[in-house]
Design an enzyme around this catalytic site. Structure first.
Site, PDB file in Angstrom:
ATOM      1  N   THR A   1       0.587  -0.988  -0.118  1.00 47.02           N
ATOM      2  CA  THR A   1       0.043  -0.222  -0.120  1.00 47.02           C
ATOM      3  C   THR A   1       0.920   1.367   0.252  1.00 47.02           C
ATOM      4  O   THR A   1       1.828   1.670   0.301  1.00 47.02           O
ATOM      5  CB  THR A   1      -0.888  -0.254   1.037  1.00 47.02           C
ATOM      6  OG1 THR A   1      -2.032  -1.145   1.008  1.00 47.02           O
ATOM      7  CG2 THR A   1      -2.459   1.004   0.767  1.00 47.02           C
TER       8      THR A   1
ATOM      9  N   GLY B   1      -5.649   6.424   6.474  1.00 45.15           N
ATOM     10  CA  GLY B   1      -5.469   5.651   6.031  1.00 45.15           C
ATOM     11  C   GLY B   1      -4.444   5.047   6.104  1.00 45.15           C
ATOM     12  O   GLY B   1      -3.600   5.615   6.612  1.00 45.15           O
TER      13      GLY B   1
END
Length: 177
Positions: A7, A51
């Site tokens: 990610t 996030g």
């Protein structure tokens, strides 16, 4: 065990809009094991974006803790971020968690880590994860040289990072407030 790389998360703010974008790639060694991981959450009835990069289980545990802090402090993003970072750094179990987070609302952005970091970017742009440096550089250039919206900057910067970083893909999730 081989290191899991996963990610890229980018957050940018422009013209009263804040956007978080994340790719979905999870890599184990030299193998992509998942292409569409979801590591962005919308919290506090759509007022806060979060996030995380790193271990998925650790990131989810931290998001849940952060959400509890947001509730405890009446949606005060900065206070919740500072309190989570303090707890993360001092709690024996949390200290071992391997993740980094970005939390944001319409006015503020913070990067949080297990070493107690609570970093607010000066220019409204911050990135974490495997391709974070590439996404950050691209976003800063796009902010400086274009009039693109926060969402457009995030999307273009993440695609640039995905073209460069082998641990980042083009499967983007984007949330905006």
């Amino acid at each position: 065990m081989e290191k899991i790389r996963s990610t890229t998360i980018l957050c940018c703010s422009r013209d009263g809009k804040t956007c978080i974008a994340g790719d979905g790639q999870v890599t184990l060694g030299h193998t992509v094991v998942k292409a569409s991981a979801k590591k962005i959450r919308v919290l506090d009835e759509g007022k806060v974006l979060c996030g995380f990069a790193g271990s998925a289980a650790d990131g989810i545990a931290l998001v849940e803790r952060f959400e509890g802090m947001l509730q405890k402090f009446g949606g005060n993003l900065q206070r919740a971020a500072v309190e989570l970072a303090k707890t993360w750094r001092t709690d024996r179990a949390l200290r071992k968690l391997e993740a980094v987070m970005i939390v944001a609302n319409a006015k503020s952005i913070f990067m949080l880590s297990g070493t107690g970091d609570v970093i607010e970017p000066e220019d409204g742009v911050i990135a974490i994860g495997s391709g974070g440096s590439y996404a950050l550089a691209a976003a800063r250039a796009l902010i400086a040289e274009t009039s693109l919206s926060a969402r457009e900057v995030a999307m273009k910067a993440m695609h640039i990072a995905a073209d460069i970083c082998i641990y980042t893909n083009h499967e983007l999730e984007i949330q905006e407030i």
